[in-house]
Write an enzyme that holds these catalytic residues in place. Structure first.
Site, short mmCIF file in Angstrom:
data_model
loop_
_atom_site.label_atom_id
_atom_site.label_comp_id
_atom_site.label_asym_id
_atom_site.label_seq_id
_atom_site.Cartn_x
_atom_site.Cartn_y
_atom_site.Cartn_z
N LYS A 1 0.50 -1.16 -0.46
CA LYS A 1 -0.08 -0.42 0.07
C LYS A 1 0.83 1.07 -0.15
CE LYS A 1 -4.52 -0.04 2.31
NZ LYS A 1 -4.73 0.70 3.61
C1 E4P Z 1 -8.57 0.75 4.13
O1 E4P Z 1 -7.59 0.17 2.98
C2 E4P Z 1 -7.70 1.78 4.71
O2 E4P Z 1 -6.96 1.79 5.37
C3 E4P Z 1 -9.36 1.70 6.39
O3 E4P Z 1 -10.30 1.49 4.67
C4 E4P Z 1 -9.59 3.20 6.46
O4 E4P Z 1 -10.67 3.21 6.90
P1 E4P Z 1 -10.99 4.42 7.89
O5 E4P Z 1 -11.26 6.09 6.99
O6 E4P Z 1 -12.17 4.32 8.78
O7 E4P Z 1 -9.58 4.59 8.98
#
Ligand code: E4P
Length: 215
Positions: free
Chosen positions: A83
């Site tokens: 990521k």
């Molecule tokens: C997933 O890849 C993301 O990091 C996650 O869904 C972020 O979620 P949030 O906005 O609830 O922290």
């Protein structure tokens, strides 16, 4: 539609994976911090549970650092997806890592234009954050609609992961719009199973069965 589980909680991942509806996992530094455990150990354990893409986030801000981290993380398991944040340095890193066969997920994406750049760099996945857009008064799902349309126009291979999913409407709309994947927190996946008429129906069928089972 693929369902990824959005957590670093190994027990929850195990439990939901055993049901057979989990296609992959996404983590981020905040989710790892919530578990209070060693990052690489947690990621390794997840790869032993789920046979699908497992996103692990690079924390460097420069492309060189992200590439180095990506190469190291990808050694943990063949299913690791790196990521990287939606920045020019992140996109630069995606181009290099993908060319070397290391798959990337462009995270912290909030607009269709950002998603175009992720696709142009050859990212395997892009993660638009719908909940965080809703939080600032925008309509997160509108961005998903735009990205789905643009990617279809050009046959981009990048898979759209609807991220920052906060409610069941987000999940349903992801499917209706044709997003490839929704990454969903375990609490919401649990809610997807439920309907009051299902519980009521089971109760009634069992009561009626009691009346005839010994006849
Ligand atoms: C997933 O890849 C993301 O990091 C996650 O869904 C972020 O979620 P949030 O906005 O609830 O922290």
């Amino acid at each position: 539609m693929k369902i990824f589980i959005d957590t670093a909680d190994v027990e929850e991942i195990k439990r939901l994976n055993d049901i057979g509806i989990i296609d992959g996992v996404t983590t981020n530094p905040s989710l790892i911090a919530k578990e209070g455990r060693n990052f690489e150990q947690v990621v390794k354990e997840i790869t032993e549970i789920v046979d699908g893409p497992i996103s692990a986030e690079a924390v460097s801000l420069d492309a060189e650092g992200m590439i180095k981290e990506g190469k190291e993380l990808s050694k943990i398991h063949k299913n690791i997806i790196i990521k990287v944040p939606m920045t020019s340095e992140g996109i630069k890193a995606v181009k290099v890592l993908e060319a070397e066969g290391i798959k990337c997920n462009v995270t912290l994406t909030f607009s269709a234009n950002q998603a175009i750049l992720a696709a142009k760099a050859g990212a395997s996945f892009v993660s638009p954050f719908v909940g965080r857009l809703d939080d600032i008064g925008e309509k997160g799902m509108d961005v998903i609609k735009e990205i789905v349309e643009i990617y279809k126009n050009y046959n981009f291979k990048t898979e759209i992961i609807v991220a920052s999913v906060r409610n069941l409407e987000h999940v349903k709309e992801s499917g209706m719009l044709g997003a490839h994947i929704a990454t969903i927190p375990p609490k919401l996946i649990n809610e997807m199973f439920k309907h009051e008429l299902t519980d009521k129906g089971i109760k009634k069928f069992l009561e009626d069965w009691e009346k005839v089972k010994d006849k």
